[in-house]
Write a protein that holds these residues in place. Structure first.
Motif, PDB file in Angstrom:
ATOM      1  N   LEU A  81       1.038  -1.208   0.023  1.00 24.03           N
ATOM      2  CA  LEU A  81      -0.049  -0.083  -0.199  1.00 24.03           C
ATOM      3  C   LEU A  81       0.844   1.163  -0.077  1.00 24.03           C
ATOM      4  O   LEU A  81       0.513   2.301  -0.997  1.00 24.03           O
ATOM      5  CB  LEU A  81      -0.946   0.003   1.179  1.00 24.03           C
ATOM      6  N   ILE A  82       1.937   1.425   0.839  1.00 21.66           N
ATOM      7  CA  ILE A  82       2.972   2.495   0.968  1.00 21.66           C
ATOM      8  C   ILE A  82       3.572   2.939  -0.248  1.00 21.66           C
ATOM      9  O   ILE A  82       3.732   3.721  -0.925  1.00 21.66           O
ATOM     10  CB  ILE A  82       3.588   2.202   2.150  1.00 21.66           C
ATOM     11  N   THR A  83       3.946   1.659  -0.909  1.00 13.18           N
ATOM     12  CA  THR A  83       4.703   1.803  -2.148  1.00 13.18           C
ATOM     13  C   THR A  83       3.594   2.518  -3.317  1.00 13.18           C
ATOM     14  O   THR A  83       4.078   3.296  -3.856  1.00 13.18           O
ATOM     15  CB  THR A  83       5.193   0.554  -2.715  1.00 13.18           C
ATOM     16  N   ASN A  84       2.551   1.747  -3.325  1.00  7.49           N
ATOM     17  CA  ASN A  84       1.590   2.433  -4.350  1.00  7.49           C
ATOM     18  C   ASN A  84       1.431   4.016  -4.144  1.00  7.49           C
ATOM     19  O   ASN A  84       1.096   4.682  -5.081  1.00  7.49           O
ATOM     20  CB  ASN A  84       0.320   1.589  -4.313  1.00  7.49           C
ATOM     21  N   ILE A  85       1.328   4.245  -2.665  1.00  5.51           N
ATOM     22  CA  ILE A  85       1.031   5.595  -2.420  1.00  5.51           C
ATOM     23  C   ILE A  85       2.096   6.506  -2.847  1.00  5.51           C
ATOM     24  O   ILE A  85       1.861   7.665  -3.604  1.00  5.51           O
ATOM     25  CB  ILE A  85       0.855   5.855  -0.803  1.00  5.51           C
ATOM     26  N   ASN A  86       3.182   6.250  -2.688  1.00  4.23           N
ATOM     27  CA  ASN A  86       4.410   6.825  -3.023  1.00  4.23           C
ATOM     28  C   ASN A  86       4.791   6.849  -4.448  1.00  4.23           C
ATOM     29  O   ASN A  86       5.467   7.940  -4.840  1.00  4.23           O
ATOM     30  CB  ASN A  86       5.698   6.107  -2.191  1.00  4.23           C
ATOM     31  N   ASP A  87       4.266   5.787  -5.228  1.00  2.00           N
ATOM     32  CA  ASP A  87       4.280   5.770  -6.528  1.00  2.00           C
ATOM     33  C   ASP A  87       3.133   6.649  -7.214  1.00  2.00           C
ATOM     34  O   ASP A  87       3.341   6.909  -8.580  1.00  2.00           O
ATOM     35  CB  ASP A  87       4.158   4.273  -7.001  1.00  2.00           C
ATOM     36  N   GLY A  88       2.398   7.064  -6.507  1.00  2.00           N
ATOM     37  CA  GLY A  88       1.483   8.246  -7.088  1.00  2.00           C
ATOM     38  C   GLY A  88       0.244   7.516  -7.667  1.00  2.00           C
ATOM     39  O   GLY A  88      -0.485   7.766  -8.547  1.00  2.00           O
ATOM     40  N   LYS A  89      -0.235   6.116  -7.173  1.00  2.00           N
ATOM     41  CA  LYS A  89      -1.321   5.372  -7.792  1.00  2.00           C
ATOM     42  C   LYS A  89      -2.412   5.854  -7.210  1.00  2.00           C
ATOM     43  O   LYS A  89      -3.594   5.584  -7.731  1.00  2.00           O
ATOM     44  CB  LYS A  89      -0.917   3.994  -7.776  1.00  2.00           C
ATOM     45  N   GLY A  90      -2.642   6.535  -6.042  1.00  2.00           N
ATOM     46  CA  GLY A  90      -3.725   6.837  -5.234  1.00  2.00           C
ATOM     47  C   GLY A  90      -3.921   8.142  -5.534  1.00  2.00           C
ATOM     48  O   GLY A  90      -3.238   9.062  -6.089  1.00  2.00           O
ATOM     49  N   GLU A  91      -5.343   8.649  -4.922  1.00  2.00           N
ATOM     50  CA  GLU A  91      -5.429  10.048  -5.083  1.00  2.00           C
ATOM     51  C   GLU A  91      -6.603  10.467  -3.909  1.00  2.00           C
ATOM     52  O   GLU A  91      -7.162   9.647  -3.503  1.00  2.00           O
ATOM     53  CB  GLU A  91      -5.928  10.785  -6.246  1.00  2.00           C
ATOM     54  N   LEU A  92      -6.760  11.778  -3.725  1.00  2.00           N
ATOM     55  CA  LEU A  92      -7.832  12.196  -2.680  1.00  2.00           C
ATOM     56  C   LEU A  92      -8.828  12.378  -3.352  1.00  2.00           C
ATOM     57  O   LEU A  92      -9.049  12.584  -4.696  1.00  2.00           O
ATOM     58  CB  LEU A  92      -7.081  13.677  -2.017  1.00  2.00           C
ATOM     59  N   TYR A  93     -10.045  12.492  -2.758  1.00  2.00           N
ATOM     60  CA  TYR A  93     -11.234  12.960  -3.307  1.00  2.00           C
ATOM     61  C   TYR A  93     -11.247  14.189  -3.907  1.00  2.00           C
ATOM     62  O   TYR A  93     -10.409  15.038  -3.174  1.00  2.00           O
ATOM     63  CB  TYR A  93     -12.500  12.562  -2.531  1.00  2.00           C
ATOM     64  N   GLN A  94     -11.875  14.519  -4.883  1.00  2.00           N
ATOM     65  CA  GLN A  94     -11.932  15.915  -5.375  1.00  2.00           C
ATOM     66  C   GLN A  94     -12.527  16.892  -4.461  1.00  2.00           C
ATOM     67  O   GLN A  94     -13.496  16.896  -4.120  1.00  2.00           O
ATOM     68  CB  GLN A  94     -12.777  16.012  -6.608  1.00  2.00           C
ATOM     69  N   GLY A  95     -11.740  17.958  -4.164  1.00  2.00           N
ATOM     70  CA  GLY A  95     -11.998  18.937  -3.213  1.00  2.00           C
ATOM     71  C   GLY A  95     -11.585  18.769  -1.889  1.00  2.00           C
ATOM     72  O   GLY A  95     -11.789  19.576  -1.025  1.00  2.00           O
ATOM     73  N   VAL A  96     -10.869  17.722  -1.687  1.00  2.00           N
ATOM     74  CA  VAL A  96     -10.396  17.614  -0.158  1.00  2.00           C
ATOM     75  C   VAL A  96      -9.534  18.800   0.248  1.00  2.00           C
ATOM     76  O   VAL A  96      -9.947  19.471   1.375  1.00  2.00           O
ATOM     77  CB  VAL A  96      -9.610  16.229  -0.252  1.00  2.00           C
ATOM     78  N   GLU A  97      -8.663  19.299  -0.596  1.00  2.00           N
ATOM     79  CA  GLU A  97      -7.700  20.366  -0.118  1.00  2.00           C
ATOM     80  C   GLU A  97      -8.636  21.596   0.299  1.00  2.00           C
ATOM     81  O   GLU A  97      -8.542  22.302   1.004  1.00  2.00           O
ATOM     82  CB  GLU A  97      -6.630  20.473  -0.987  1.00  2.00           C
ATOM     83  N   GLU A  98      -9.283  21.860  -0.794  1.00  2.00           N
ATOM     84  CA  GLU A  98     -10.213  22.909  -0.697  1.00  2.00           C
ATOM     85  C   GLU A  98     -11.160  23.102   0.530  1.00  2.00           C
ATOM     86  O   GLU A  98     -11.398  23.955   1.210  1.00  2.00           O
ATOM     87  CB  GLU A  98     -11.302  23.110  -2.052  1.00  2.00           C
TER      88      GLU A  98
END
Length: 215
Positions: A81-98
């Motif tokens: 899981l951590i490898t996939n996160i660091n490889d940029g395979k996942g993402e936040l839901y749209q609007g999370v940062e906002e």
């Protein structure tokens, strides 16, 4: 006393489905070589129980459930899981940062309260630059029970905050909110369950809708 909003991670802030299938398949392939048996259609089973602590996940997925087998399986999954996160395979839901920025502007503290592993949660926050928006990340591993209600209570006491909202997508989030007298915002996203969502005070189909509630 500062006011606060609590967020679940998987299926609430983060699109875990984008990395879970690959990571689970890699883990199961390794379990095959170790002769550790698991149930049929493990991904479908995982989707149904998403949101429970990892020990319970492996109690459900493994046919052999020794402490050593569970530890091996979970270690492998977390690594992938951590490898996939660091490889940029996942993402936040749209609007999370906002939305998180909006909540901070409303003078709320923000805490992530999750049944996930701490290293996994930290990897998501670091990769997606959430550190400046989040005041604390709390994993279920920090307490002796597997009840998210107890974890929420611990955060309230340790941080000396008044929790106004619990945002999540599964029954453990809603129970944690009710047990601690917090209003619940249910996210009807990938892993959610319509029957469980009936326990929420508010239900959203888009993360940005949360801005209309926390205003």
């Amino acid at each position: 006393m500062n006011k606060a909003v609590f967020f679940d991670m998987d299926g609430t802030l983060y699109k875990t489905e984008l990395i879970l299938g690959d990571a689970l398949n890699q883990t199961l392939n390794k379990l095959d070589t170790l002769n550790i048996r698991y149930v049929e259609q493990p991904m479908n089973k995982y989707k149904k129980i998403m949101g429970v602590p990892m020990t319970e996940v492996w109690n459900q997925l493994l046919v052999t459930r020794s402490e050593e087998d569970i530890k091996s399986a979970n270690g492998l999954l977390q690594e992938h899981l951590i490898t996939n996160i660091n490889d940029g395979k996942g993402e936040l839901y749209q609007g999370v940062e906002e939305v998180l920025s909006h909540i901070k502007e409303q003078r709320y503290n923000i805490y992530i309260i999750s049944n996930g592993e701490k290293a996994y949660l930290d990897a998501i926050c670091e990769h997606h630059n959430l550190e400046g928006l989040v005041d604390g990340v709390y994993s279920i591993n920090l307490i002796n029970t597997s009840d998210k209600s107890d974890l929420v209570k611990k955060v309230i006491e340790e941080e000396s905050v008044k929790a106004h909202y619990m945002v999540g997508d599964r029954a453990s989030d809603f129970k944690a909110g009710k047990d601690n007298n917090i209003e619940i915002i249910g996210c009807r996203f990938y892993f959610s369950n319509d029957e469980e969502l009936k326990e929420a005070d508010y239900t959203v189909d888009s993360f940005r809708t949360i801005k209309q509630i926390i205003n």
